[in-house]
Design an enzyme around this catalytic site. Sequence first.
Site, PDB file in Angstrom:
ATOM      1  N   ASP A 161      50.422   2.421 -53.926  1.00 31.29           N
ATOM      2  CA  ASP A 161      49.705   3.701 -53.821  1.00 31.29           C
ATOM      3  C   ASP A 161      50.283   4.502 -52.658  1.00 31.29           C
ATOM      4  O   ASP A 161      50.352   3.981 -51.531  1.00 31.29           O
ATOM      5  CB  ASP A 161      48.210   3.475 -53.531  1.00 31.29           C
ATOM      6  CG  ASP A 161      47.446   2.909 -54.724  1.00 31.29           C
ATOM      7  OD1 ASP A 161      48.073   2.336 -55.626  1.00 31.29           O
ATOM      8  OD2 ASP A 161      46.204   3.034 -54.718  1.00 31.29           O
ATOM      9  N   LYS A 225      45.914   9.755 -58.404  1.00 29.13           N
ATOM     10  CA  LYS A 225      44.715   9.263 -57.705  1.00 29.13           C
ATOM     11  C   LYS A 225      44.181  10.404 -56.851  1.00 29.13           C
ATOM     12  O   LYS A 225      44.961  11.180 -56.293  1.00 29.13           O
ATOM     13  CB  LYS A 225      45.160   8.050 -56.865  1.00 29.13           C
ATOM     14  CG  LYS A 225      44.164   7.501 -55.875  1.00 29.13           C
ATOM     15  CD  LYS A 225      44.693   6.203 -55.223  1.00 29.13           C
ATOM     16  CE  LYS A 225      43.853   5.776 -54.052  1.00 29.13           C
ATOM     17  NZ  LYS A 225      44.381   4.570 -53.366  1.00 29.13           N
ATOM     18  N   LYS A 261      42.957   7.402 -61.222  1.00 27.18           N
ATOM     19  CA  LYS A 261      42.210   6.594 -60.240  1.00 27.18           C
ATOM     20  C   LYS A 261      41.413   7.494 -59.306  1.00 27.18           C
ATOM     21  O   LYS A 261      41.967   8.036 -58.352  1.00 27.18           O
ATOM     22  CB  LYS A 261      43.185   5.715 -59.442  1.00 27.18           C
ATOM     23  CG  LYS A 261      42.503   4.844 -58.374  1.00 27.18           C
ATOM     24  CD  LYS A 261      43.486   3.913 -57.670  1.00 27.18           C
ATOM     25  CE  LYS A 261      42.832   3.191 -56.496  1.00 27.18           C
ATOM     26  NZ  LYS A 261      43.778   2.386 -55.712  1.00 27.18           N
TER      27      LYS A 261
HETATM   28  O1  LIG Z   1      41.569   3.778 -52.378  1.00 27.88           O
HETATM   29  C1  LIG Z   1      40.510   3.513 -51.899  1.00 27.88           C
HETATM   30  C2  LIG Z   1      39.842   4.234 -50.825  1.00 27.88           C
HETATM   31  O2  LIG Z   1      40.591   4.214 -49.652  1.00 27.88           O
HETATM   32  C3  LIG Z   1      38.513   3.667 -50.569  1.00 27.88           C
HETATM   33  O3  LIG Z   1      37.717   4.612 -49.971  1.00 27.88           O
HETATM   34  P1  LIG Z   1      36.194   4.276 -49.638  1.00 27.88           P
HETATM   35  O4  LIG Z   1      36.258   3.380 -48.430  1.00 27.88           O
HETATM   36  O5  LIG Z   1      35.575   5.612 -49.371  1.00 27.88           O
HETATM   37  O6  LIG Z   1      35.610   3.570 -50.813  1.00 27.88           O
END
Ligand SMILES: O=C[C@H](O)COP(=O)(O)O
Length: 316
Positions: A161, A225, A261
């Site tokens: 990513d 994403k 995503k």
């Molecule tokens: O890709 C995932 C995100 O960094 C997660 O973010 P979050 O901590 O707000 O769920």
Amino acid sequence: MNSETNQCNHEHHDCCGHHHEESNKYLDMLALYNTKLNDAEVSEAVRKIIAEKVHENDNDDVKRFLFGSIELTSLKTTDSEESILAFTERVNQFDSAYPNMPHVATICTYPCYASIVSESLEVSGVEVTCVSAGFPSSQMLPEIKVAETALAVKDGATEIDIVMSVGKFLSGDYEGMCDEISEIKSVCGDDVPLKVILETGDIKTAENIKKASLLAMYAGADYIKTSTGKEPISATPEAAYVMCQAIKEYHEKTGIKIGFKPAGGINTVMDAIIYYTIVKEVLGKEWLTNKYLRLGTSRLTNLLLSELTGEETKFF
Ligand SMILES: O=C[C@H](O)COP(=O)(O)O
């Protein structure tokens, strides 16, 4: 470069001839799509989907599916080899503790933990995702972005990513932004899917989100994403709607299916059901597999598990 007109600001335009030619390539591509979107119309379309369709998907089958689409994420300053090992062990133990549940889709960490995750993960089918290329700001020399990604893959990352260069995008340097994505994709190879984060809370408008989606897909993204979760505004249903429209139109023109995503700030089961509903309504059932729909979240896993098992749990 002026991002509104895409005109060079230099006095002697000859100096930027090559740049114009390359930028025109991207403008020509964008001209094949409708990017003149109206934010109020997008909000209205999303409001309608939420009001009319979400209730159909508020059930245990969808929640199980969503659980299996989760990228179980730990991207904390406080992460350590010990904490990431324990994190991975919980995924290993989950399989025997909840034999009737699907496992999560991936474990997502920083690249310095790729080898720990890949060596300790015992559940087949769970991918090893690393955020790379100067995550979360994408403010890093391009050579280091490429090297970081190559090292993550060498250490066992099976998915990568990255954040697109938001600065380049906003200043109209589509060539620079896309070249970086293409170079990073080239070190991933065909076997390691590349997810490109648009950081939709920073690029803001529906028009920008549509353009960035298309540019990222043309440059080599296998998934687009929404967000890193590190900026004040993360995933929103409106951004998801525009990105899914871009994926749909790209598929219609190229035959290539790109994954979606939503990530960052997905804090309730209903949030996740709303993203599921938008994907279903815009892209159709073909996208409702954990290959084409992933959820990036550090908090949702226990909430979904609690709802599905009927007892409050903090397993993860
Ligand atoms: O890709 C995932 C995100 O960094 C997660 O973010 P979050 O901590 O707000 O769920």
